[in-house]
Motif scaffolding. Structure first.
Motif, mmCIF file in Angstrom:
data_model
loop_
_atom_site.group_PDB
_atom_site.id
_atom_site.type_symbol
_atom_site.label_atom_id
_atom_site.label_comp_id
_atom_site.label_asym_id
_atom_site.label_seq_id
_atom_site.Cartn_x
_atom_site.Cartn_y
_atom_site.Cartn_z
ATOM 1 N N GLU A 80 10.485 3.790 1.386
ATOM 2 C CA GLU A 80 11.127 3.104 2.516
ATOM 3 C C GLU A 80 11.715 1.754 2.092
ATOM 4 O O GLU A 80 12.289 1.047 2.913
ATOM 5 N N THR A 81 11.520 1.364 0.850
ATOM 6 C CA THR A 81 12.017 0.121 0.223
ATOM 7 C C THR A 81 11.467 -1.160 0.841
ATOM 8 O O THR A 81 11.954 -2.245 0.542
ATOM 9 N N LEU A 111 7.123 0.183 -9.587
ATOM 10 C CA LEU A 111 7.525 0.607 -8.245
ATOM 11 C C LEU A 111 9.007 0.963 -8.217
ATOM 12 O O LEU A 111 9.829 0.228 -8.766
ATOM 13 N N SER A 112 9.315 2.085 -7.577
ATOM 14 C CA SER A 112 10.704 2.476 -7.363
ATOM 15 C C SER A 112 10.779 3.238 -6.045
ATOM 16 O O SER A 112 9.752 3.635 -5.493
ATOM 17 N N PRO A 113 11.997 3.491 -5.554
ATOM 18 C CA PRO A 113 12.141 4.251 -4.300
ATOM 19 C C PRO A 113 11.873 5.750 -4.459
ATOM 20 O O PRO A 113 11.935 6.479 -3.475
ATOM 21 N N ASP A 114 11.613 6.227 -5.666
ATOM 22 C CA ASP A 114 11.336 7.649 -5.871
ATOM 23 C C ASP A 114 10.018 8.051 -5.215
ATOM 24 O O ASP A 114 9.130 7.226 -5.008
ATOM 25 N N THR A 115 9.882 9.344 -4.940
ATOM 26 C CA THR A 115 8.653 9.870 -4.341
ATOM 27 C C THR A 115 7.527 9.948 -5.368
ATOM 28 O O THR A 115 7.777 9.942 -6.582
ATOM 29 N N ASP A 156 0.878 -1.164 0.000
ATOM 30 C CA ASP A 156 0.000 0.000 0.000
ATOM 31 C C ASP A 156 0.918 1.218 0.000
ATOM 32 O O ASP A 156 1.520 1.548 1.018
ATOM 33 N N LEU A 157 1.083 1.830 -1.167
ATOM 34 C CA LEU A 157 2.046 2.906 -1.349
ATOM 35 C C LEU A 157 1.374 4.143 -1.923
ATOM 36 O O LEU A 157 0.357 4.051 -2.613
ATOM 37 N N GLU A 158 1.986 5.289 -1.661
ATOM 38 C CA GLU A 158 1.537 6.514 -2.315
ATOM 39 C C GLU A 158 1.858 6.378 -3.802
ATOM 40 O O GLU A 158 2.927 5.900 -4.178
ATOM 41 N N GLY A 159 0.902 6.765 -4.622
ATOM 42 C CA GLY A 159 1.105 6.633 -6.054
ATOM 43 C C GLY A 159 1.039 7.958 -6.776
ATOM 44 O O GLY A 159 0.816 9.008 -6.176
ATOM 45 N N ASN A 160 1.234 7.877 -8.074
ATOM 46 C CA ASN A 160 1.147 9.077 -8.887
ATOM 47 C C ASN A 160 -0.277 9.627 -8.854
ATOM 48 O O ASN A 160 -1.226 8.891 -8.620
ATOM 49 N N LYS A 212 32.128 0.766 -6.315
ATOM 50 C CA LYS A 212 31.412 1.266 -5.139
ATOM 51 C C LYS A 212 30.199 0.376 -4.882
ATOM 52 O O LYS A 212 29.376 0.167 -5.771
ATOM 53 N N LYS A 213 30.095 -0.134 -3.669
ATOM 54 C CA LYS A 213 28.953 -0.970 -3.305
ATOM 55 C C LYS A 213 27.864 -0.108 -2.676
ATOM 56 O O LYS A 213 28.167 0.791 -1.893
ATOM 57 N N TYR A 214 26.624 -0.393 -3.012
ATOM 58 C CA TYR A 214 25.488 0.343 -2.463
ATOM 59 C C TYR A 214 24.245 -0.527 -2.580
ATOM 60 O O TYR A 214 24.237 -1.519 -3.319
ATOM 61 N N MET A 215 23.203 -0.161 -1.851
ATOM 62 C CA MET A 215 21.944 -0.896 -1.926
ATOM 63 C C MET A 215 21.041 -0.217 -2.963
ATOM 64 O O MET A 215 20.989 1.014 -3.031
ATOM 65 N N GLY A 216 20.359 -1.033 -3.740
ATOM 66 C CA GLY A 216 19.470 -0.489 -4.754
ATOM 67 C C GLY A 216 18.512 -1.545 -5.275
ATOM 68 O O GLY A 216 18.573 -2.714 -4.889
ATOM 69 N N VAL A 217 17.634 -1.122 -6.168
ATOM 70 C CA VAL A 217 16.631 -2.005 -6.758
ATOM 71 C C VAL A 217 17.248 -2.784 -7.917
ATOM 72 O O VAL A 217 17.862 -2.200 -8.807
ATOM 73 N N GLU A 218 17.062 -4.098 -7.879
ATOM 74 C CA GLU A 218 17.410 -4.944 -9.014
ATOM 75 C C GLU A 218 16.186 -4.970 -9.928
ATOM 76 O O GLU A 218 15.099 -5.377 -9.511
ATOM 77 N N ARG A 219 16.358 -4.489 -11.159
ATOM 78 C CA ARG A 219 15.231 -4.418 -12.099
ATOM 79 C C ARG A 219 14.614 -5.810 -12.233
ATOM 80 O O ARG A 219 15.260 -6.751 -12.666
ATOM 81 N N SER A 220 13.355 -5.919 -11.818
ATOM 82 C CA SER A 220 12.667 -7.213 -11.775
ATOM 83 C C SER A 220 11.183 -7.015 -12.045
ATOM 84 O O SER A 220 10.641 -5.942 -11.784
#
Length: 155
Positions: A96-97, A70-74, A14-18, A114-122
């Motif tokens: 909030e991922t 879905l993405s981490p963007d607002t 349940d997320l805020e959407g466009n 550089k290592k970082y956390m992110g979305v794996e396109r799926s």
């Protein structure tokens, strides 16, 4: 948490959407859906993927299938992304991922050492019973939306 597999129940969200709307999977109960995760609005691959799903929107609609990105963007960034590229999609703000984590697509990535956390396109194809019917991980954008549509026709 173990990785999701075909036949598993798709985790609800349940997320805020466009456009100020809520984006929830449970609201589609009884209808199939495509839930695709992408790293960031307005980047080359993500834009191509969104345009591809938009171009096939009428095909998905004719099958009764809702496509949700879905993405981490607002939600505000989603609105700008949609307006800039004339997209016709429902986008959810997983800021909030938690949803990406529930689907196992919030992963450690490595760019230029550089290592970082992110979305794996799926992408996850969810059937009318809320079960995962197909999974695409580490998606390559060219031809992907068409492959998802072809699999959706088999539901």
């Amino acid at each position: 948490m173990s990785e999701l597999a075909i036949g598993d129940s798709a985790p609800d969200f349940d997320l805020e959407g466009n456009g100020g709307e809520r984006v929830t999977l449970s609201a589609l109960k009884g209808k199939p859906a495509v839930v695709y995760f992408y790293p960031k609005d307005d980047t080359p691959g993500c834009t191509k993927e969104a345009i591809a799903f938009t171009s096939l929107r009428s095909n998905f609609d004719s099958l009764g299938i809702t496509v949700i990105g879905l993405s981490p963007d607002t939600a505000a960034k989603h609105d700008k992304f949609i307006a800039k590229h004339d997209l016709n999609l429902r986008l959810g703000a997983d800021t909030e991922t938690g949803t990406a984590q529930a689907y196992g697509v919030w992963v450690e990535k490595n760019m230029y050492g550089k290592k970082y956390m992110g979305v794996e396109r799926s992408t996850f194809l969810v059937d009318a019973d809320g079960k995962i019917a197909q999974i695409w991980r580490k998606v390559k954008v060219p031809g992907h939306a068409e492959a998802v549509l072809e699999a959706a026709r088999a539901l």
